[in-house]
Motif scaffolding. Structure first.
Motif, PDB file in Angstrom:
ATOM      1  N   VAL A 284      -1.430  -1.638  -6.772  1.00 51.42           N
ATOM      2  CA  VAL A 284      -2.269  -1.168  -7.877  1.00 51.42           C
ATOM      3  C   VAL A 284      -3.491  -2.069  -8.030  1.00 51.42           C
ATOM      4  O   VAL A 284      -4.626  -1.603  -8.165  1.00 51.42           O
ATOM      5  CB  VAL A 284      -1.449  -1.124  -9.186  1.00 51.42           C
ATOM      6  CG1 VAL A 284      -2.365  -0.996 -10.400  1.00 51.42           C
ATOM      7  CG2 VAL A 284      -0.462   0.033  -9.149  1.00 51.42           C
ATOM      8  N   ALA A 285      -3.280  -3.384  -8.006  1.00 48.02           N
ATOM      9  CA  ALA A 285      -4.384  -4.330  -8.171  1.00 48.02           C
ATOM     10  C   ALA A 285      -5.404  -4.218  -7.041  1.00 48.02           C
ATOM     11  O   ALA A 285      -6.604  -4.401  -7.260  1.00 48.02           O
ATOM     12  CB  ALA A 285      -3.835  -5.755  -8.248  1.00 48.02           C
ATOM     13  N   ALA A 286      -4.920  -3.902  -5.830  1.00 48.09           N
ATOM     14  CA  ALA A 286      -5.812  -3.799  -4.675  1.00 48.09           C
ATOM     15  C   ALA A 286      -6.427  -2.408  -4.529  1.00 48.09           C
ATOM     16  O   ALA A 286      -7.212  -2.176  -3.608  1.00 48.09           O
ATOM     17  CB  ALA A 286      -5.054  -4.159  -3.403  1.00 48.09           C
ATOM     18  N   GLY A 287      -6.036  -1.471  -5.417  1.00 50.46           N
ATOM     19  CA  GLY A 287      -6.560  -0.117  -5.313  1.00 50.46           C
ATOM     20  C   GLY A 287      -5.920   0.690  -4.204  1.00 50.46           C
ATOM     21  O   GLY A 287      -6.491   1.697  -3.762  1.00 50.46           O
ATOM     22  N   ARG A 288      -4.725   0.272  -3.759  1.00 48.60           N
ATOM     23  CA  ARG A 288      -4.061   0.971  -2.652  1.00 48.60           C
ATOM     24  C   ARG A 288      -2.831   1.749  -3.128  1.00 48.60           C
ATOM     25  O   ARG A 288      -1.953   2.054  -2.332  1.00 48.60           O
ATOM     26  CB  ARG A 288      -3.661  -0.029  -1.567  1.00 48.60           C
ATOM     27  CG  ARG A 288      -4.861  -0.678  -0.868  1.00 48.60           C
ATOM     28  CD  ARG A 288      -4.431  -1.416   0.389  1.00 48.60           C
ATOM     29  NE  ARG A 288      -3.615  -2.568   0.082  1.00 48.60           N
ATOM     30  CZ  ARG A 288      -4.064  -3.817  -0.007  1.00 48.60           C
ATOM     31  NH1 ARG A 288      -5.343  -4.066   0.192  1.00 48.60           N
ATOM     32  NH2 ARG A 288      -3.240  -4.821  -0.284  1.00 48.60           N
ATOM     33  N   CYS A 289      -2.786   2.060  -4.406  1.00 44.27           N
ATOM     34  CA  CYS A 289      -1.717   2.898  -4.952  1.00 44.27           C
ATOM     35  C   CYS A 289      -2.381   3.971  -5.811  1.00 44.27           C
ATOM     36  O   CYS A 289      -2.710   3.735  -6.974  1.00 44.27           O
ATOM     37  CB  CYS A 289      -0.740   2.065  -5.784  1.00 44.27           C
ATOM     38  SG  CYS A 289       0.682   2.994  -6.397  1.00 44.27           S
ATOM     39  N   PRO A 290      -2.609   5.149  -5.235  1.00 44.88           N
ATOM     40  CA  PRO A 290      -3.380   6.174  -5.969  1.00 44.88           C
ATOM     41  C   PRO A 290      -2.665   6.715  -7.203  1.00 44.88           C
ATOM     42  O   PRO A 290      -3.317   7.045  -8.189  1.00 44.88           O
ATOM     43  CB  PRO A 290      -3.581   7.285  -4.926  1.00 44.88           C
ATOM     44  CG  PRO A 290      -3.262   6.677  -3.608  1.00 44.88           C
ATOM     45  CD  PRO A 290      -2.283   5.588  -3.872  1.00 44.88           C
TER      46      PRO A 290
ATOM     47  N   ARG B 157       5.262  10.028  -1.740  1.00 45.58           N
ATOM     48  CA  ARG B 157       5.947   9.522  -2.932  1.00 45.58           C
ATOM     49  C   ARG B 157       5.013   8.575  -3.688  1.00 45.58           C
ATOM     50  O   ARG B 157       4.443   7.655  -3.090  1.00 45.58           O
ATOM     51  CB  ARG B 157       7.216   8.792  -2.515  1.00 45.58           C
ATOM     52  CG  ARG B 157       8.152   8.453  -3.654  1.00 45.58           C
ATOM     53  CD  ARG B 157       9.441   7.855  -3.114  1.00 45.58           C
ATOM     54  NE  ARG B 157      10.340   7.484  -4.192  1.00 45.58           N
ATOM     55  CZ  ARG B 157      11.208   8.308  -4.768  1.00 45.58           C
ATOM     56  NH1 ARG B 157      11.281   9.558  -4.346  1.00 45.58           N
ATOM     57  NH2 ARG B 157      12.001   7.889  -5.741  1.00 45.58           N
ATOM     58  N   PRO B 158       4.818   8.777  -4.979  1.00 41.30           N
ATOM     59  CA  PRO B 158       3.940   7.868  -5.734  1.00 41.30           C
ATOM     60  C   PRO B 158       4.614   6.529  -5.983  1.00 41.30           C
ATOM     61  O   PRO B 158       5.809   6.353  -5.753  1.00 41.30           O
ATOM     62  CB  PRO B 158       3.721   8.630  -7.048  1.00 41.30           C
ATOM     63  CG  PRO B 158       4.954   9.454  -7.211  1.00 41.30           C
ATOM     64  CD  PRO B 158       5.388   9.836  -5.823  1.00 41.30           C
TER      65      PRO B 158
ATOM     66  N   ALA C 278       0.847  -1.194   0.000  1.00 41.08           N
ATOM     67  CA  ALA C 278       0.000   0.000   0.000  1.00 41.08           C
ATOM     68  C   ALA C 278       0.876   1.236   0.000  1.00 41.08           C
ATOM     69  O   ALA C 278       2.018   1.223   0.467  1.00 41.08           O
ATOM     70  CB  ALA C 278      -0.925   0.008   1.210  1.00 41.08           C
ATOM     71  N   PHE C 279       0.327   2.318  -0.542  1.00 39.99           N
ATOM     72  CA  PHE C 279       0.986   3.611  -0.557  1.00 39.99           C
ATOM     73  C   PHE C 279       0.092   4.622   0.143  1.00 39.99           C
ATOM     74  O   PHE C 279      -1.138   4.554   0.016  1.00 39.99           O
ATOM     75  CB  PHE C 279       1.268   4.052  -1.998  1.00 39.99           C
ATOM     76  CG  PHE C 279       2.359   3.261  -2.666  1.00 39.99           C
ATOM     77  CD1 PHE C 279       3.633   3.775  -2.793  1.00 39.99           C
ATOM     78  CD2 PHE C 279       2.105   1.981  -3.155  1.00 39.99           C
ATOM     79  CE1 PHE C 279       4.641   3.039  -3.397  1.00 39.99           C
ATOM     80  CE2 PHE C 279       3.103   1.239  -3.761  1.00 39.99           C
ATOM     81  CZ  PHE C 279       4.383   1.768  -3.881  1.00 39.99           C
ATOM     82  N   PRO C 280       0.674   5.548   0.888  1.00 40.78           N
ATOM     83  CA  PRO C 280      -0.155   6.506   1.631  1.00 40.78           C
ATOM     84  C   PRO C 280      -0.949   7.400   0.688  1.00 40.78           C
ATOM     85  O   PRO C 280      -0.492   7.715  -0.419  1.00 40.78           O
ATOM     86  CB  PRO C 280       0.874   7.314   2.431  1.00 40.78           C
ATOM     87  CG  PRO C 280       2.165   7.131   1.708  1.00 40.78           C
ATOM     88  CD  PRO C 280       2.112   5.772   1.103  1.00 40.78           C
TER      89      PRO C 280
ATOM     90  N   ARG D 247       8.923  -3.572  -7.199  1.00 43.51           N
ATOM     91  CA  ARG D 247       7.999  -3.694  -8.323  1.00 43.51           C
ATOM     92  C   ARG D 247       6.789  -4.550  -7.919  1.00 43.51           C
ATOM     93  O   ARG D 247       5.643  -4.248  -8.278  1.00 43.51           O
ATOM     94  CB  ARG D 247       8.744  -4.329  -9.503  1.00 43.51           C
ATOM     95  CG  ARG D 247       8.095  -4.091 -10.842  1.00 43.51           C
ATOM     96  CD  ARG D 247       8.912  -4.682 -11.945  1.00 43.51           C
ATOM     97  NE  ARG D 247      10.244  -4.090 -12.019  1.00 43.51           N
ATOM     98  CZ  ARG D 247      11.237  -4.608 -12.706  1.00 43.51           C
ATOM     99  NH1 ARG D 247      11.066  -5.729 -13.373  1.00 43.51           N
ATOM    100  NH2 ARG D 247      12.405  -4.015 -12.738  1.00 43.51           N
ATOM    101  N   ARG D 248       7.069  -5.619  -7.150  1.00 40.08           N
ATOM    102  CA  ARG D 248       5.979  -6.478  -6.688  1.00 40.08           C
ATOM    103  C   ARG D 248       5.024  -5.685  -5.789  1.00 40.08           C
ATOM    104  O   ARG D 248       3.790  -5.817  -5.893  1.00 40.08           O
ATOM    105  CB  ARG D 248       6.570  -7.661  -5.918  1.00 40.08           C
ATOM    106  CG  ARG D 248       5.560  -8.598  -5.256  1.00 40.08           C
ATOM    107  CD  ARG D 248       4.673  -9.293  -6.281  1.00 40.08           C
ATOM    108  NE  ARG D 248       3.819 -10.279  -5.669  1.00 40.08           N
ATOM    109  CZ  ARG D 248       3.964 -11.599  -5.795  1.00 40.08           C
ATOM    110  NH1 ARG D 248       4.939 -12.090  -6.530  1.00 40.08           N
ATOM    111  NH2 ARG D 248       3.145 -12.421  -5.205  1.00 40.08           N
ATOM    112  N   LYS D 249       5.584  -4.840  -4.925  1.00 40.58           N
ATOM    113  CA  LYS D 249       4.744  -4.034  -4.039  1.00 40.58           C
ATOM    114  C   LYS D 249       3.833  -3.114  -4.846  1.00 40.58           C
ATOM    115  O   LYS D 249       2.631  -3.007  -4.563  1.00 40.58           O
ATOM    116  CB  LYS D 249       5.621  -3.216  -3.093  1.00 40.58           C
ATOM    117  CG  LYS D 249       4.823  -2.305  -2.170  1.00 40.58           C
ATOM    118  CD  LYS D 249       5.718  -1.420  -1.325  1.00 40.58           C
ATOM    119  CE  LYS D 249       4.887  -0.452  -0.480  1.00 40.58           C
ATOM    120  NZ  LYS D 249       5.728   0.465   0.316  1.00 40.58           N
TER     121      LYS D 249
END
Length: 720
Positions: A283-289, A263-264, A173-175, A276-278
């Motif tokens: 992205v697939a889980a919708g947790r990378c805006p 940071r994106p 996930a990304f903030p 890259r895996r993260k």
């Protein structure tokens, strides 16, 4: 009744394979599965499910459904469409889409948790640890620092069984970005463009806009506003920003961090596999805006893609030339349509295809005609090398050298631009005239003096520079012909020994971190003269750079490239646009042997519209893009006789179709690569012709023997 699962494998196979769905597996389209293929088990993706009819032959059962995110329907549709468009096996784009899923996961993190046991002795230091551990995530040493105690206190509680260390796989996930963060003020032109993009995104469905702004006009700030608007309208929205160069990635990511406080996600070849895996899983889980990346980021499994930005949309780096051949700009528009997302194409020198779509109203056309703030466009002058040639053995003309001296005296910076890597593009023997080429390849070997090696930039072959000619054996007879950036750097150092000189090319900057370091050094004024290839000619902002010298402005006009004039204009306009981007006026000097050429005249007059109009007229008369379509068929073999026989057979099998012309077969300009002889066909088609279907039908009519390879390039950009 049991079901049949059609499974697409990430291999160059013509179609999906059928497997039996085991009892209780309960598959869905998009699921990743373990599928047997001969003696191997491969990762695949379910693309269709149907009920098994009676009398079907027995099928191999799938081995397992993988505990991995499923590919969303739009991603799967896009992968299959891209394969049809490129006339390639669907497993090829699927391999790109699964690249992140096949990377190793990041290492598990150590976390300290309470066990529920009570410590035998409760000291003030232990009380601090127990108070800090509630909700804490981190290793024992991190917990000790957070509680402001020694590591021994935490270790004692672990030994006593009060605390336990667990290994936990971190969540991918990304903030979320901070949309309330202050942004730089926009000028009226930027504000109007940002407002138009916001209105476009508020409409339902798919839209495309061309953000057409001169160099330094602040296009990045405008599309950052579009990103903010998309994320504010839908908290679950995702945004993709495509960039042509890894060197640009770090600078753009820094702008995103400054604008949104986070940071994106970053996606390009320089990103480590676990990172890259993260990104892929987030992205697939919708947790990378937000994702900022290279062309392959277009194949990520976005859960809710709402905006795609293609920065420097004209750049030829968006064209993938090997493996699965595609143009990311064109596919970005298609992906936007499939996702019902907005697409923004940004450039100071848009491609003729994009300009044509804007002129005809297919794309919205937003213009930024002036530089941001007080900055003005640089003055561009031509240096006629017939009248002002460099000294013997030199490559910088007297007017350019004089301008560099004046620039240094003012404490300002110079960029010397030459889109040619290495020290010299050709090494030949003075005794016999032999031109050194790579083994089994027509490509010349380029001298790299830093490493003392001769390198083929086409195949990657390299060898130490020999003392004697490999052809005739003459000793010390090899001479370097022509300039590369290393040779220009050598000349700059000899002319201005007190100046701080650096080189920016893919041979001297090996990764994104080094590129960022060099860009920051230039921006901070720590470099006086930067000698660079196209890696530094676009997207960068150097406040103290006031002079750009183009060493060989005619370089891109040579050869048989149908887009040579357009590409030369774009590259030189971008390079000269690095000058004078702040309060100091800028100047650009173009060394040329053809000052009367239409490209040079348009650059000197800064009259893009006149150049575009003339180029459009020529293209329309010839039926070339954007008024027609092109396709290339490249046939290769190690056996010249077999190759000649097959291309004649293929020429005879070309379908007759109205609005289609087939040229060839002819020897490719690089007729020998890695020991394989190459022949080319060029197909020109009217706009209304389904070129992909034509090429697919043609290929289906012939079956090449094992020794023959056939590659198809829809909308080719390279004609070598």
């Amino acid at each position: 009744m049991s079901r049949i699962a059609s499974v697409l494998l990430p291999m160059p196979l013509p179609e999906a394979f059928d497997y039996a769905e085991p009892e209780g597996m309960e598959l869905s389209v998009g699921d990743q599965v373990a599928a047997p293929l001969g003696p191997r088990t491969l990762r695949g993706v379910v693309v269709a499910l149907r009920e098994a009819a009676g009398g079907n032959r027995p099928l191999k059962p799938l081995e397992a459904r993988l505990e991995e995110p499923a590919l969303p329907p739009a991603t799967l549709e896009f992968v299959q469409w891209a394969a049809r468009y490129a006339v390639d096996a669907p497993g090829q784009p699927l391999a790109i889409a699964l690249r992140g899923a096949r990377a190793p996961r990041p290492r598990p993190e150590k976390r300290v948790v309470l066990t529920g046991a009570t410590p035998a002795r409760l000291t003030p230091a232990r009380e601090k640890v127990l108070a800090a551990v509630d909700g804490f995530t981190g290793a024992p040493a991190d917990l000790a620092r957070a509680a402001e105690v020694s590591a021994g206190v935490v270790k004692g509680l672990i030994d006593e069984g009060v605390l336990r260390v667990e290994l936990v796989q971190p969540e991918a996930a990304f903030p979320p970005p901070d949309l309330a963060r202050a942004r730089p003020p926009l000028n009226p032109s930027q504000a109007a463009a940002a407002q138009a993009l916001a209105a476009m995104m508020d409409e339902t469905g798919f839209n495309v806009a061309l953000l057409d702004g001169v160099t330094g006009s602040g296009k990045t700030e405008v599309y950052l506003e579009a990103v903010a608007h998309a994320l504010a309208a839908d908290p679950a929205a995702q945004v993709l920003v495509l960039l042509p160069e890894i060197a640009l990635t770090q600078a753009v990511i820094a702008r995103f961090e400054e604008r949104f406080g986070v940071r994106p996600g970053e996606w390009h070849s320089d990103v480590a596999p676990p990172a890259r895996r993260k990104v892929w899983e987030a992205v697939a889980a919708g947790r990378c805006p937000i994702v900022v990346g290279a062309r392959s980021a277009l194949f990520l499994p976005f859960a809710n893609l709402k905006l795609i930005v293609v920065d420097e949309e004209h750049d030829t780096s968006f064209k993938q030339e090997e493996g699965f051949i595609y143009h990311a700009r064109d596919l970005a528009v298609v992906r936007g349509k499939m996702e019902a997302a907005a697409v923004v194409l940004a450039s100071a020198t848009p491609s003729l295809e994009t300009l044509r779509n804007a002129e005809t109203g297919r794309y919205r056309w937003l213009k930024l005609s002036a530089r941001h703030g007080t900055a003005q466009l640089p003055q561009i002058d031509l240096i006629d090398l017939r009248e002002s040639p460099p000294e013997a053995g030199r490559w910088l003309s007297p007017p350019l050298v004089a301008a560099m001296g004046e620039t240094l005296a003012r404490g300002e910076q110079t960029l010397l631009f030459l889109n040619r890597r290495g020290y010299a593009p050709l090494v030949l023997c003075r005794a016999c005239g032999e031109r050194l080429t790579a083994p089994d390849t027509d490509s010349w070997l380029v001298e790299h003096r830093y490493s003392g090696r001769l390198v083929c930039h086409l195949t990657g072959f390299s060898m130490p520079k020999p003392k004697a000619c490999p052809h005739c054996g003459a000793v010390d007879s090899l001479v370097s012909i022509g300039p590369g950036v290393e040779r220009v750097e050598e000349e700059a150092r000899s002319l201005f020994p007190e100046a701080r000189v650096a080189v920016f090319s893919s041979d001297t900057v090996f990764d994104a971190r080094e590129a960022r370091r060099l860009v920051e050094s230039m921006a901070a004024g720590e470099i006086d003269i930067l000698v660079a290839t196209q890696a530094a000619a676009k997207g960068h902002n150097f406040p103290n750079l006031t002079l750009v010298g183009v060493v060989d402005a005619d370089l891109g006009l040579r050869g048989g490239d149908l887009r040579a004039a357009e590409r030369t204009y774009q590259l030189l306009a971008q390079a000269t646009g690095r000058a004078g981007r702040r309060d100091r006026p800028g100047r650009a000097l173009l060394q040329t042997y053809a000052p009367d050429h239409a490209v040079m005249q348009a650059l000197a007059a800064q009259d893009r519209d006149a150049f575009v109009a003339a180029e459009m007229e020529e293209r329309e008369l010839a039926g070339l893009p954007p008024f027609g379509r092109l396709g290339a068929v490249i046939v290769s073999s190690e056996n010249p006789q077999a190759l000649e026989a097959f291309v004649q057979q293929m020429a005879a099998a070309a379908p007759n179709a109205e609005g289609v012309e087939v040229y060839g077969p002819a020897d490719a300009p690089l007729a020998l690569v890695r020991g394989r002889r190459r022949k080319r066909f060029l197909v020109r088609a009217d706009r209304g012709v389904d070129l992909s279907a034509y090429l697919a039908a043609w290929r289906a009519r012939v079956k090449p023997p094992a020794s023959i390879r056939v590659a198809i390039d829809v909308d080719p950009y390279s004609f070598l």
